[in-house]
Design a protein around this motif. Sequence first.
Motif, PDB file in Angstrom:
ATOM      1  N   PRO A 104      -9.657 -13.517  14.322  1.00  0.00           N
ATOM      2  CA  PRO A 104     -10.358 -12.225  14.415  1.00  0.00           C
ATOM      3  C   PRO A 104      -9.388 -11.031  14.440  1.00  0.00           C
ATOM      4  N   VAL A 105      -8.250 -11.213  15.062  1.00  0.00           N
ATOM      5  CA  VAL A 105      -7.237 -10.150  15.095  1.00  0.00           C
ATOM      6  C   VAL A 105      -6.742  -9.859  13.680  1.00  0.00           C
ATOM      7  N   LEU A 106      -6.423 -10.924  12.948  1.00  0.00           N
ATOM      8  CA  LEU A 106      -5.997 -10.756  11.554  1.00  0.00           C
ATOM      9  C   LEU A 106      -7.107 -10.095  10.738  1.00  0.00           C
ATOM     10  N   GLY A 107      -8.323 -10.563  10.929  1.00  0.00           N
ATOM     11  CA  GLY A 107      -9.456  -9.998  10.202  1.00  0.00           C
ATOM     12  C   GLY A 107      -9.602  -8.506  10.457  1.00  0.00           C
ATOM     13  N   ALA A 108      -9.473  -8.100  11.713  1.00  0.00           N
ATOM     14  CA  ALA A 108      -9.570  -6.676  12.052  1.00  0.00           C
ATOM     15  C   ALA A 108      -8.443  -5.889  11.401  1.00  0.00           C
ATOM     16  N   ARG A 109      -7.223  -6.436  11.463  1.00  0.00           N
ATOM     17  CA  ARG A 109      -6.070  -5.777  10.822  1.00  0.00           C
ATOM     18  C   ARG A 109      -6.277  -5.587   9.327  1.00  0.00           C
ATOM     19  N   LEU A 110      -6.955  -6.540   8.725  1.00  0.00           N
ATOM     20  CA  LEU A 110      -7.165  -6.494   7.278  1.00  0.00           C
ATOM     21  C   LEU A 110      -8.412  -5.701   6.885  1.00  0.00           C
ATOM     22  N   GLY A 111      -9.123  -5.196   7.884  1.00  0.00           N
ATOM     23  CA  GLY A 111     -10.314  -4.401   7.604  1.00  0.00           C
ATOM     24  C   GLY A 111     -11.539  -5.224   7.241  1.00  0.00           C
ATOM     25  N   LEU A 112     -11.551  -6.479   7.666  1.00  0.00           N
ATOM     26  CA  LEU A 112     -12.691  -7.346   7.387  1.00  0.00           C
ATOM     27  C   LEU A 112     -13.812  -7.099   8.381  1.00  0.00           C
ATOM     28  N   ASP A 113     -15.002  -7.487   8.013  1.00  0.00           N
ATOM     29  CA  ASP A 113     -16.129  -7.515   8.934  1.00  0.00           C
ATOM     30  C   ASP A 113     -15.888  -8.738   9.825  1.00  0.00           C
ATOM     31  N   VAL A 114     -15.381  -8.498  11.027  1.00  0.00           N
ATOM     32  CA  VAL A 114     -14.968  -9.589  11.912  1.00  0.00           C
ATOM     33  C   VAL A 114     -16.153 -10.439  12.355  1.00  0.00           C
ATOM     34  N   ASP A 115     -17.299  -9.812  12.568  1.00  0.00           N
ATOM     35  CA  ASP A 115     -18.483 -10.591  12.946  1.00  0.00           C
ATOM     36  C   ASP A 115     -18.844 -11.581  11.845  1.00  0.00           C
ATOM     37  N   MET A 116     -18.807 -11.131  10.600  1.00  0.00           N
ATOM     38  CA  MET A 116     -19.110 -12.016   9.472  1.00  0.00           C
ATOM     39  C   MET A 116     -18.049 -13.109   9.355  1.00  0.00           C
ATOM     40  N   LEU A 117     -16.795 -12.733   9.534  1.00  0.00           N
ATOM     41  CA  LEU A 117     -15.698 -13.694   9.492  1.00  0.00           C
ATOM     42  C   LEU A 117     -15.928 -14.807  10.516  1.00  0.00           C
ATOM     43  N   GLN A 118     -16.248 -14.421  11.742  1.00  0.00           N
ATOM     44  CA  GLN A 118     -16.462 -15.409  12.803  1.00  0.00           C
ATOM     45  C   GLN A 118     -17.716 -16.249  12.545  1.00  0.00           C
ATOM     46  N   LEU A 119     -18.744 -15.634  12.000  1.00  0.00           N
ATOM     47  CA  LEU A 119     -19.961 -16.379  11.663  1.00  0.00           C
ATOM     48  C   LEU A 119     -19.653 -17.412  10.575  1.00  0.00           C
ATOM     49  N   ASP A 120     -18.886 -17.004   9.560  1.00  0.00           N
ATOM     50  CA  ASP A 120     -18.511 -17.936   8.492  1.00  0.00           C
ATOM     51  C   ASP A 120     -17.702 -19.108   9.038  1.00  0.00           C
ATOM     52  N   LEU A 121     -16.798 -18.825   9.965  1.00  0.00           N
ATOM     53  CA  LEU A 121     -15.987 -19.899  10.545  1.00  0.00           C
ATOM     54  C   LEU A 121     -16.828 -20.815  11.435  1.00  0.00           C
TER      55      LEU A 121
END
Length: 173
Positions: A104-121
Amino acid sequence: MSPTVSIHHDDHMQGSKDAGIVLVEYGDYQCPFSKQAHAAVKDLQHRLGSQLCFVFRPFPLTGKHPYAEVAAEAAEAAAAQGRFWDMHDALFALQERFEPALIPVLGARLGLDVDMLQLDLASRRFMDRIEQVAAGGTHLGVVETPAFFVNGERHSGESDEMSLVSAIMRFVA
């Protein structure tokens, strides 16, 4: 005759598939040899520019690297948000201290939708794709990482820059 590899429509690719040199890598985000190869590929991309098309395919060696699979899933989840290569580079940059809690930290740094990232994982949305890609690598004889194919043919040498340059020089115009 050994099987050859070709580009698939869903491959993660940098450069044109019509480039004179197509370099396909099966790699593991937790493999130190894949990390060394990552640096070599970056140098090759800089050196060869538009002559090179690079394709990365995940091949997590889960028996050796406990976080390889989740790292591959993170890269695929980032791809769904258009940021595969950013996550790809970040995973290799943080390889020695990577743990799933960093995603999630990497995702935030990269400007990703962290909630979606975590849901996908959490849903393991991309495991089928990763397993299919790895099975394709196994079919081609891949057993360890990194494994390279140059213009469809298996590269049997080392994965350092000089060995890869030697393998691809015969294709340079």
